[in-house]
Design a protein around this motif. Structure first.
Motif, PDB file in Angstrom:
ATOM      1  N   ARG A 191      21.090  43.780  15.471  1.00 49.99           N
ATOM      2  CA  ARG A 191      21.794  45.300  15.614  1.00 49.99           C
ATOM      3  C   ARG A 191      22.915  45.069  16.119  1.00 49.99           C
ATOM      4  N   GLY A 192      22.006  45.959  17.286  1.00 47.60           N
ATOM      5  CA  GLY A 192      22.217  45.976  18.820  1.00 47.60           C
ATOM      6  C   GLY A 192      23.283  44.966  19.496  1.00 47.60           C
ATOM      7  N   SER A 193      22.506  43.655  19.292  1.00 47.56           N
ATOM      8  CA  SER A 193      23.854  42.838  19.860  1.00 47.56           C
ATOM      9  C   SER A 193      24.790  42.775  19.158  1.00 47.56           C
ATOM     10  N   PHE A 194      24.803  42.761  17.920  1.00 45.74           N
ATOM     11  CA  PHE A 194      26.199  42.643  17.320  1.00 45.74           C
ATOM     12  C   PHE A 194      27.475  43.851  18.376  1.00 45.74           C
ATOM     13  N   TYR A 195      26.371  44.773  18.575  1.00 44.66           N
ATOM     14  CA  TYR A 195      27.603  45.910  18.947  1.00 44.66           C
ATOM     15  C   TYR A 195      27.963  45.343  20.778  1.00 44.66           C
ATOM     16  N   GLN A 196      26.923  44.509  21.229  1.00 44.59           N
ATOM     17  CA  GLN A 196      27.715  44.126  22.201  1.00 44.59           C
ATOM     18  C   GLN A 196      28.269  42.986  22.184  1.00 44.59           C
ATOM     19  N   TYR A 197      29.075  42.379  20.503  1.00 44.85           N
ATOM     20  CA  TYR A 197      30.024  41.783  20.805  1.00 44.85           C
ATOM     21  C   TYR A 197      31.251  41.927  20.543  1.00 44.85           C
ATOM     22  N   PHE A 198      31.262  43.286  19.135  1.00 45.07           N
ATOM     23  CA  PHE A 198      32.433  43.438  18.957  1.00 45.07           C
ATOM     24  C   PHE A 198      32.022  44.547  18.809  1.00 45.07           C
ATOM     25  N   GLU A 199      33.419  45.734  18.217  1.00 43.23           N
ATOM     26  CA  GLU A 199      33.176  47.403  18.073  1.00 43.23           C
ATOM     27  C   GLU A 199      32.510  47.212  16.421  1.00 43.23           C
ATOM     28  N   ASP A 200      32.695  46.607  15.048  1.00 39.46           N
ATOM     29  CA  ASP A 200      32.580  47.084  13.938  1.00 39.46           C
ATOM     30  C   ASP A 200      32.875  45.438  13.474  1.00 39.46           C
ATOM     31  N   LYS A 201      32.855  45.550  11.975  1.00 37.07           N
ATOM     32  CA  LYS A 201      32.983  44.259  11.119  1.00 37.07           C
ATOM     33  C   LYS A 201      34.314  44.144  10.970  1.00 37.07           C
ATOM     34  N   GLU A 202      35.743  45.566  11.056  1.00 38.25           N
ATOM     35  CA  GLU A 202      36.876  44.898  11.416  1.00 38.25           C
ATOM     36  C   GLU A 202      37.537  43.965  12.434  1.00 38.25           C
ATOM     37  N   ASP A 203      36.246  44.340  13.642  1.00 38.69           N
ATOM     38  CA  ASP A 203      36.699  43.593  14.939  1.00 38.69           C
ATOM     39  C   ASP A 203      36.917  42.044  14.407  1.00 38.69           C
ATOM     40  N   VAL A 204      35.407  41.892  14.022  1.00 37.01           N
ATOM     41  CA  VAL A 204      35.296  40.169  13.990  1.00 37.01           C
ATOM     42  C   VAL A 204      36.456  39.795  12.646  1.00 37.01           C
ATOM     43  N   PHE A 205      36.227  40.826  12.379  1.00 34.02           N
ATOM     44  CA  PHE A 205      37.075  39.976  10.664  1.00 34.02           C
ATOM     45  C   PHE A 205      38.919  39.676  11.525  1.00 34.02           C
ATOM     46  N   PHE A 206      39.252  40.250  12.078  1.00 32.25           N
ATOM     47  CA  PHE A 206      40.916  40.037  12.637  1.00 32.25           C
ATOM     48  C   PHE A 206      40.560  39.549  13.864  1.00 32.25           C
ATOM     49  N   TYR A 207      39.645  39.441  14.213  1.00 34.81           N
ATOM     50  CA  TYR A 207      39.168  37.475  15.288  1.00 34.81           C
ATOM     51  C   TYR A 207      39.231  36.728  14.418  1.00 34.81           C
ATOM     52  N   LEU A 208      38.821  36.376  13.484  1.00 34.23           N
ATOM     53  CA  LEU A 208      38.490  35.258  12.940  1.00 34.23           C
ATOM     54  C   LEU A 208      39.907  35.130  12.074  1.00 34.23           C
ATOM     55  N   LEU A 209      40.554  36.337  12.024  1.00 35.54           N
ATOM     56  CA  LEU A 209      41.863  35.388  10.922  1.00 35.54           C
ATOM     57  C   LEU A 209      42.983  35.111  12.230  1.00 35.54           C
ATOM     58  N   ASN A 210      42.863  35.911  13.464  1.00 33.50           N
ATOM     59  CA  ASN A 210      43.933  35.499  14.320  1.00 33.50           C
ATOM     60  C   ASN A 210      44.054  34.428  14.799  1.00 33.50           C
ATOM     61  N   GLU A 211      42.714  34.065  15.350  1.00 34.87           N
ATOM     62  CA  GLU A 211      42.224  32.617  15.523  1.00 34.87           C
ATOM     63  C   GLU A 211      42.874  31.930  14.827  1.00 34.87           C
ATOM     64  N   ASN A 212      42.226  32.064  13.375  1.00 38.02           N
ATOM     65  CA  ASN A 212      43.442  30.689  12.515  1.00 38.02           C
ATOM     66  C   ASN A 212      44.565  31.163  12.236  1.00 38.02           C
ATOM     67  N   SER A 213      45.346  32.559  12.866  1.00 40.43           N
ATOM     68  CA  SER A 213      46.862  32.135  13.022  1.00 40.43           C
ATOM     69  C   SER A 213      47.493  31.737  13.853  1.00 40.43           C
ATOM     70  N   LYS A 214      46.560  31.832  15.288  1.00 38.81           N
ATOM     71  CA  LYS A 214      47.071  30.708  16.100  1.00 38.81           C
ATOM     72  C   LYS A 214      47.129  29.465  15.690  1.00 38.81           C
ATOM     73  N   ARG A 215      46.276  28.932  15.039  1.00 35.28           N
ATOM     74  CA  ARG A 215      45.631  27.600  14.996  1.00 35.28           C
ATOM     75  C   ARG A 215      47.310  26.902  13.444  1.00 35.28           C
ATOM     76  N   ASP A 216      47.654  28.079  12.527  1.00 33.93           N
ATOM     77  CA  ASP A 216      48.722  27.573  11.036  1.00 33.93           C
ATOM     78  C   ASP A 216      49.596  27.858  12.370  1.00 33.93           C
ATOM     79  N   ASN A 217      50.292  28.147  14.070  1.00 34.11           N
ATOM     80  CA  ASN A 217      51.629  28.728  14.033  1.00 34.11           C
ATOM     81  C   ASN A 217      51.697  27.547  14.831  1.00 34.11           C
TER      82      ASN A 217
END
Length: 205
Positions: A46-72
């Motif tokens: 769990r500690g490693s996860f928080y070294q990479y992301f703030e919380d679950k919203e952070d990783v979710f919106f990262y995934l969404l944003n990367e997909n949106s870039k490709r769609d754009n």
């Protein structure tokens, strides 16, 4: 956005973590998702996860944003192919989105996303169109405005927002009703045709 430590990871470890997150957000919507499931599937503490992301919203919106870039990028490519024709481009893009969602391994990620839409999700999917500088600037420059009843960039901006609203509403309806592909495209095309020709008869203009 992810922390720099995430971007410093080897590609295989980043992919493992991303796949674990996609799996969890495909299983349930964001508000029901569990970090415990993500780290268990990724095989990290769990500690490693928080070294990479703030919380679950952070990783979710990262995934969404990367997909949106490709769609754009895809929409921009379609717009160029269609010589700036706004209506034809949106219809082709909608068809592309439907095919993509139906063929993707993680299609439930998008189903959960669209069926639990909120302002932040919509803004991410549209690459934050309300920002002073945004990816719409390039798109607006590619649109052939000769046949559009607009007078300036501000009006074009609002026209794009209307098109996006219709597109998202149709995608939500598609996920909610599991519509056949042809029916979904016909419904969308019909709604865009009303935008193209207007709904008032000539006598009222």
């Amino acid at each position: 956005m992810p922390k720099q430590t995430f971007f410093n990871l080897p590609e295989d470890k980043k992919e493992t973590l991303i796949n674990a997150a996609m799996k969890e957000f495909s299983r349930v919507p964001l508000f029901e998702a569990s970090i415990s499931n993500i780290i268990k599937d990724a095989g990290i503490p769990r500690g490693s996860f928080y070294q990479y992301f703030e919380d679950k919203e952070d990783v979710f919106f990262y995934l969404l944003n990367e997909n949106s870039k490709r769609d754009n990028e895809k929409f921009t490519s379609i717009l160029r192919e269609k010589n700036g024709d706004l209506f034809d481009s949106f219809i082709d893009f909608f068809h592309y989105m439907l095919i993509k969602f139906r063929s993707m391994e993680n299609c439930n990620f998008f189903r959960n996303t669209f069926l639990n839409m909120n302002y932040k999700v919509e803004n991410t999917l549209t690459q934050n169109v309300n920002a002073d500088e945004n990816p719409l600037s390039e798109i607006m420059g590619l649109i052939n405005t000769e046949k559009l009843n607009i007078t300036d960039k501000k009006e074009l901006f609002h026209v794009l927002k209307i098109f996006m609203a219709v597109t998202f509403q149709n995608l939500i309806h598609n996920f909610a009703k599991d519509l056949p592909l042809n029916e979904a495209i016909n419904n969308y095309t019909l709604e865009l045709s009303f935008l193209k020709k207007g709904v008032y008869k000539d006598m009222y203009k």
